[in-house]
Motif scaffolding. Structure first.
Motif, PDB file in Angstrom:
ATOM      1  N   HIS A 365       0.841  -1.193   0.000  1.00 35.04           N
ATOM      2  CA  HIS A 365       0.000   0.000   0.000  1.00 35.04           C
ATOM      3  C   HIS A 365       0.874   1.241   0.000  1.00 35.04           C
ATOM      4  CE1 HIS A 365      -4.142  -1.527   1.148  1.00 35.04           C
ATOM      5  NE2 HIS A 365      -3.405  -2.599   0.992  1.00 35.04           N
ATOM      6  N   SER A 366       0.288   2.350  -0.432  1.00 32.08           N
ATOM      7  CA  SER A 366       1.055   3.589  -0.393  1.00 32.08           C
ATOM      8  C   SER A 366       0.250   4.677   0.305  1.00 32.08           C
ATOM      9  CB  SER A 366       1.378   4.052  -1.808  1.00 32.08           C
ATOM     10  OG  SER A 366       0.240   4.671  -2.359  1.00 32.08           O
ATOM     11  N   VAL A 367       0.947   5.632   0.843  1.00 32.77           N
ATOM     12  CA  VAL A 367       0.326   6.826   1.400  1.00 32.77           C
ATOM     13  C   VAL A 367       1.116   7.999   0.838  1.00 32.77           C
ATOM     14  CG1 VAL A 367      -0.223   8.102   3.482  1.00 32.77           C
ATOM     15  CG2 VAL A 367      -0.275   5.617   3.528  1.00 32.77           C
ATOM     16  N   ASP A 368       0.428   8.889   0.172  1.00 32.40           N
ATOM     17  CA  ASP A 368       1.122  10.003  -0.485  1.00 32.40           C
ATOM     18  C   ASP A 368       2.067  10.725   0.468  1.00 32.40           C
ATOM     19  OD1 ASP A 368      -0.274   9.400  -2.698  1.00 32.40           O
ATOM     20  OD2 ASP A 368      -1.656  11.111  -2.588  1.00 32.40           O
ATOM     21  N   GLY A 369       3.280  10.914   0.016  1.00 31.20           N
ATOM     22  CA  GLY A 369       4.234  11.692   0.788  1.00 31.20           C
ATOM     23  C   GLY A 369       4.924  10.930   1.893  1.00 31.20           C
ATOM     24  N   LEU A 370       4.450   9.739   2.194  1.00 34.59           N
ATOM     25  CA  LEU A 370       5.040   9.024   3.324  1.00 34.59           C
ATOM     26  C   LEU A 370       5.672   7.689   2.938  1.00 34.59           C
ATOM     27  CD1 LEU A 370       2.291   9.710   6.024  1.00 34.59           C
ATOM     28  CD2 LEU A 370       4.531  10.766   5.847  1.00 34.59           C
ATOM     29  N   THR A 371       5.258   7.151   1.800  1.00 37.76           N
ATOM     30  CA  THR A 371       5.841   5.864   1.417  1.00 37.76           C
ATOM     31  C   THR A 371       6.776   6.046   0.217  1.00 37.76           C
ATOM     32  OG1 THR A 371       3.812   5.448   0.180  1.00 37.76           O
ATOM     33  CG2 THR A 371       4.027   4.365   2.304  1.00 37.76           C
ATOM     34  N   ILE A 372       7.552   5.015  -0.047  1.00 34.07           N
ATOM     35  CA  ILE A 372       8.495   5.060  -1.174  1.00 34.07           C
ATOM     36  C   ILE A 372       8.124   3.956  -2.163  1.00 34.07           C
ATOM     37  CG2 ILE A 372      10.389   6.056   0.174  1.00 34.07           C
ATOM     38  CD1 ILE A 372      11.492   3.168   0.513  1.00 34.07           C
ATOM     39  N   ALA A 373       8.936   3.774  -3.164  1.00 31.88           N
ATOM     40  CA  ALA A 373       8.659   2.719  -4.141  1.00 31.88           C
ATOM     41  C   ALA A 373       8.870   1.352  -3.489  1.00 31.88           C
ATOM     42  CB  ALA A 373       9.596   2.877  -5.328  1.00 31.88           C
ATOM     43  N   VAL A 374       8.139   0.367  -3.973  1.00 28.53           N
ATOM     44  CA  VAL A 374       8.275  -0.983  -3.433  1.00 28.53           C
ATOM     45  C   VAL A 374       9.701  -1.471  -3.672  1.00 28.53           C
ATOM     46  CG1 VAL A 374       7.486  -3.370  -3.645  1.00 28.53           C
ATOM     47  CG2 VAL A 374       5.853  -1.495  -3.868  1.00 28.53           C
ATOM     48  N   PRO A 375      10.401  -1.916  -2.603  1.00 28.65           N
ATOM     49  CA  PRO A 375      11.784  -2.348  -2.810  1.00 28.65           C
ATOM     50  C   PRO A 375      11.869  -3.596  -3.677  1.00 28.65           C
ATOM     51  CG  PRO A 375      11.094  -2.747  -0.531  1.00 28.65           C
ATOM     52  CD  PRO A 375       9.965  -2.033  -1.209  1.00 28.65           C
ATOM     53  N   ALA A 376      12.904  -3.658  -4.475  1.00 31.03           N
ATOM     54  CA  ALA A 376      13.064  -4.807  -5.372  1.00 31.03           C
ATOM     55  C   ALA A 376      13.414  -6.046  -4.567  1.00 31.03           C
ATOM     56  CB  ALA A 376      14.172  -4.503  -6.366  1.00 31.03           C
ATOM     57  N   ASP A 377      13.019  -7.199  -5.088  1.00 36.69           N
ATOM     58  CA  ASP A 377      13.313  -8.464  -4.439  1.00 36.69           C
ATOM     59  C   ASP A 377      14.787  -8.807  -4.673  1.00 36.69           C
ATOM     60  OD1 ASP A 377      13.485 -10.998  -3.514  1.00 36.69           O
ATOM     61  OD2 ASP A 377      11.820 -11.811  -4.702  1.00 36.69           O
ATOM     62  N   PRO A 378      15.599  -8.892  -3.603  1.00 38.89           N
ATOM     63  CA  PRO A 378      17.017  -9.186  -3.810  1.00 38.89           C
ATOM     64  C   PRO A 378      17.233 -10.564  -4.438  1.00 38.89           C
ATOM     65  CG  PRO A 378      16.541  -8.749  -1.468  1.00 38.89           C
ATOM     66  CD  PRO A 378      15.237  -8.735  -2.206  1.00 38.89           C
ATOM     67  N   ALA A 379      16.212 -11.438  -4.315  1.00 37.32           N
ATOM     68  CA  ALA A 379      16.363 -12.782  -4.889  1.00 37.32           C
ATOM     69  C   ALA A 379      16.144 -12.792  -6.395  1.00 37.32           C
ATOM     70  CB  ALA A 379      15.374 -13.737  -4.227  1.00 37.32           C
ATOM     71  N   SER A 380      15.596 -11.694  -6.931  1.00 39.45           N
ATOM     72  CA  SER A 380      15.354 -11.697  -8.375  1.00 39.45           C
ATOM     73  C   SER A 380      16.673 -11.468  -9.104  1.00 39.45           C
ATOM     74  CB  SER A 380      14.332 -10.627  -8.752  1.00 39.45           C
ATOM     75  OG  SER A 380      14.840  -9.376  -8.424  1.00 39.45           O
ATOM     76  N   ARG A 381      16.715 -11.873 -10.370  1.00 39.15           N
ATOM     77  CA  ARG A 381      17.983 -11.838 -11.113  1.00 39.15           C
ATOM     78  C   ARG A 381      18.552 -10.430 -11.177  1.00 39.15           C
ATOM     79  NH1 ARG A 381      16.520 -13.422 -16.340  1.00 39.15           N
ATOM     80  NH2 ARG A 381      14.475 -14.035 -15.628  1.00 39.15           N
ATOM     81  N   PRO A 382      19.884 -10.296 -11.061  1.00 40.56           N
ATOM     82  CA  PRO A 382      20.470  -8.973 -11.117  1.00 40.56           C
ATOM     83  C   PRO A 382      20.171  -8.295 -12.442  1.00 40.56           C
ATOM     84  CG  PRO A 382      22.195 -10.687 -11.118  1.00 40.56           C
ATOM     85  CD  PRO A 382      20.897 -11.360 -10.900  1.00 40.56           C
ATOM     86  N   GLY A 383      19.933  -7.022 -12.381  1.00 35.87           N
ATOM     87  CA  GLY A 383      19.703  -6.283 -13.630  1.00 35.87           C
ATOM     88  C   GLY A 383      18.257  -6.305 -14.050  1.00 35.87           C
ATOM     89  N   ARG A 384      17.463  -7.229 -13.448  1.00 32.33           N
ATOM     90  CA  ARG A 384      16.062  -7.296 -13.841  1.00 32.33           C
ATOM     91  C   ARG A 384      15.296  -6.193 -13.130  1.00 32.33           C
ATOM     92  NH1 ARG A 384      12.554 -12.589 -12.749  1.00 32.33           N
ATOM     93  NH2 ARG A 384      10.577 -11.513 -12.855  1.00 32.33           N
ATOM     94  N   LYS A 385      14.586  -5.420 -13.899  1.00 33.28           N
ATOM     95  CA  LYS A 385      13.907  -4.284 -13.294  1.00 33.28           C
ATOM     96  C   LYS A 385      12.683  -4.786 -12.527  1.00 33.28           C
ATOM     97  CE  LYS A 385      12.802   0.438 -14.605  1.00 33.28           C
ATOM     98  NZ  LYS A 385      11.546   0.566 -13.942  1.00 33.28           N
ATOM     99  N   HIS A 386      12.552  -4.329 -11.286  1.00 32.63           N
ATOM    100  CA  HIS A 386      11.407  -4.759 -10.492  1.00 32.63           C
ATOM    101  C   HIS A 386      10.148  -4.042 -10.960  1.00 32.63           C
ATOM    102  CE1 HIS A 386       9.211  -6.178  -7.079  1.00 32.63           C
ATOM    103  NE2 HIS A 386       8.764  -4.940  -6.886  1.00 32.63           N
ATOM    104  N   SER A 387       9.117  -4.765 -11.160  1.00 28.83           N
ATOM    105  CA  SER A 387       7.885  -4.095 -11.536  1.00 28.83           C
ATOM    106  C   SER A 387       6.758  -4.509 -10.617  1.00 28.83           C
ATOM    107  CB  SER A 387       7.536  -4.433 -12.980  1.00 28.83           C
ATOM    108  OG  SER A 387       7.248  -5.799 -13.060  1.00 28.83           O
ATOM    109  N   VAL A 388       5.878  -3.611 -10.402  1.00 27.18           N
ATOM    110  CA  VAL A 388       4.729  -3.881  -9.544  1.00 27.18           C
ATOM    111  C   VAL A 388       3.504  -3.868 -10.428  1.00 27.18           C
ATOM    112  CG1 VAL A 388       3.410  -3.046  -7.596  1.00 27.18           C
ATOM    113  CG2 VAL A 388       5.880  -2.795  -7.621  1.00 27.18           C
ATOM    114  N   THR A 389       2.770  -4.950 -10.378  1.00 26.82           N
ATOM    115  CA  THR A 389       1.613  -5.034 -11.258  1.00 26.82           C
ATOM    116  C   THR A 389       0.325  -5.021 -10.457  1.00 26.82           C
ATOM    117  OG1 THR A 389       1.817  -7.397 -11.140  1.00 26.82           O
ATOM    118  CG2 THR A 389       2.810  -6.332 -13.060  1.00 26.82           C
TER     119      THR A 389
END
Ligand code: AMP
Length: 425
Positions: A365-389
């Motif tokens: 969830h997000s709250v304007d002004g208080l949250t940041i982007a969802v952190p990428a999963d460190p287990a995902s392959r390096p270089g792969r851009k994290h996306s939130v769907t």
């Protein structure tokens, strides 16, 4: 199915009625009959499932028969709060019986306990350290124990109590009934169970994941915005009692202090408090004088407050098991609850593994002004851009997520409907 089917003694049944229990919970349904038959039972069940009554009722039933002169049942639990709570449940369910229990734990005078043990006591609910102290002084006699219960065994392992338990067990008769309850089954607990239980019946209630009645929200956040986010959630959420978890004692104290200054009815619970202050804090939280409690993991073990509507992980727990334990404080006895977890970039690994285990139940969830982007999963392959769907909006306002500092309104300016925050699944 109702409690009549268990054919409990009329005086015990009166205790059940006095608590307003009408239908046994799943663990009670499955565990009470074999325990009454005298079998060893290994119950893999989380807190909040009704497991205390599942072992207390058959113990009361057994102790109603036979001589009432000695300590015949011993319940060992990891924390003072849990010992005390179990002692109280015995008092409530056994109120019409003559059976007496004592709670034995550290942090309070040993003299009163010795006096009580010299009187007639049938059941002891104890923490390992103080019980060993009594055994060393010769002030507790466990030679007549018929039933041993190890409650929250995984947490006793976490706290390094397993050697103490093995020492205590040496003072017990070999011929006895042993019951072990644990939310999870780490291998050390499994070994203990193999050594102490004979041909146990294994009962599993739910999977080893947080109770079904809880929904889970993750908020990606930076450390320095956590308190503002906490206040924002408290202000815009329909809630009853709220339990906030921090990782350290000092942070529990400081977060509670900041909330107090902002006018919230708040109390903190952590290991630096005297036993008396802990009891007072808990009593105030239970009776609603404090609407918010900020606690560390250890202090919060065994808290049984049925109207906790929200658990907020101000700091991420260190393991998925710890998450399970914390969340077990809400959604108790089939009530629903919500769990909010603040996730910093450092917490990304655990957050993603929790998300994998909880699946659809978790949404970012997000709250304007208080949250940041969802952190990428460190287990995902390096270089792969994290996306939130799958962006969902709760209030249907169609606002898109923008990270802190990107021209959002301040939290004070925002107008929220309850739960008017946005989520990703
Ligand atoms: P426990 O898992 O033993 O900590 O119990 C969690 C909560 O469930 C406590 O507040 C109990 O009083 C409550 N409880 C236990 N058994 C029942 C039942 N059969 N019906 C309703 N509430 C129950």
């Amino acid at each position: 199915m109702n409690f009549e089917k268990f054919a409990l003694h009329e005086k015990i049944f009166a205790g059940v009625r006095s608590q307003g229990y009408t239908t046994p919970t799943p663990i009670q349904l499955q565990a009470i009959p074999p325990i009454m038959e005298g079998r060893d039972v290994m119950g893999i069940a989380q807190t909040g499932t009704g497991k205390t009554a599942a072992f207390v009722l058959p113990i009361l039933q057994r102790l109603m028969q036979g001589p009432q002169r000695n300590v015949r049942a011993l319940i060992i639990a990891p924390t003072r709060e849990l010992c005390q709570q179990t002692h109280e449940v015995i008092g409530q369910l056994g109120r019409r019986t003559q059976l007496r229990s004592a709670s034995i734990y550290g942090g309070v005078s040993i003299r009163g306990q010795i006096k009580k043990l010299n009187d007639h006591v049938d059941i002891i609910s104890a923490c390992p350290g103080r019980l060993l102290d009594h055994l060393d002084r010769g002030t507790a006699d466990l030679s007549h124990i018929e039933v041993l219960v190890l409650d929250e065994a995984d947490h006793m392992f976490d706290m390094g109590f397993l050697p103490d338990i093995r020492r205590i067990v040496k003072s017990l008769p070999a011929k006895r009934q042993t019951l072990l309850f644990s939310a999870t089954m780490p291998s050390d607990v499994q070994h203990l169970a193999n050594d102490l239980l004979h041909n146990p019946l294994e009962i599993r209630i739910g999977r080893s994941a947080p109770v079904e009645t809880v929904s889970h929200r993750f908020y990606p956040v930076q450390m320095d915005t956590k308190t503002d986010l906490l206040k924002d959630l408290l202000d815009h959420t329909e809630r009853e009692s709220v339990l906030v978890f921090t990782r350290t004692k000092s942070r529990a104290k400081s977060v509670a202090g900041r909330l107090d200054k902002s006018g919230y009815k708040v109390i903190s619970l952590h290991g630096n408090l005297t036993q008396q202050k802990r009891q007072k804090a808990l009593a105030g939280f239970r009776d609603g004088r404090y609407e918010i409690m900020v606690a560390t993991d250890i202090a919060a073990r065994g808290i049984d407050v049925t109207n906790i509507s929200h658990v907020i992980n101000y700091d991420m727990p260190e393991t998925t098991d710890a998450y399970t334990h914390r969340i077990g404080r809400t959604g108790r006895a089939s009530k629903t609850g919500e769990a909010f977890t603040f996730v910093t970039n450092q917490d990304a690994g655990l957050a993603h593994s929790l998300k994998r285990s909880l699946g659809d139940k978790v949404a970012y969830h997000s709250v304007d002004g208080l949250t940041i982007a969802v952190p990428a999963d460190p287990a995902s392959r390096p270089g792969r851009k994290h996306s939130v769907t799958g962006v969902k909006t709760h209030n249907g306002n169609g606002r898109s997520f923008s990270p802190k500092g990107h021209g959002n309104k301040s939290s004070k300016q925002r107008s929220f409907k309850p739960a008017g925050h946005r989520s990703w699944s």
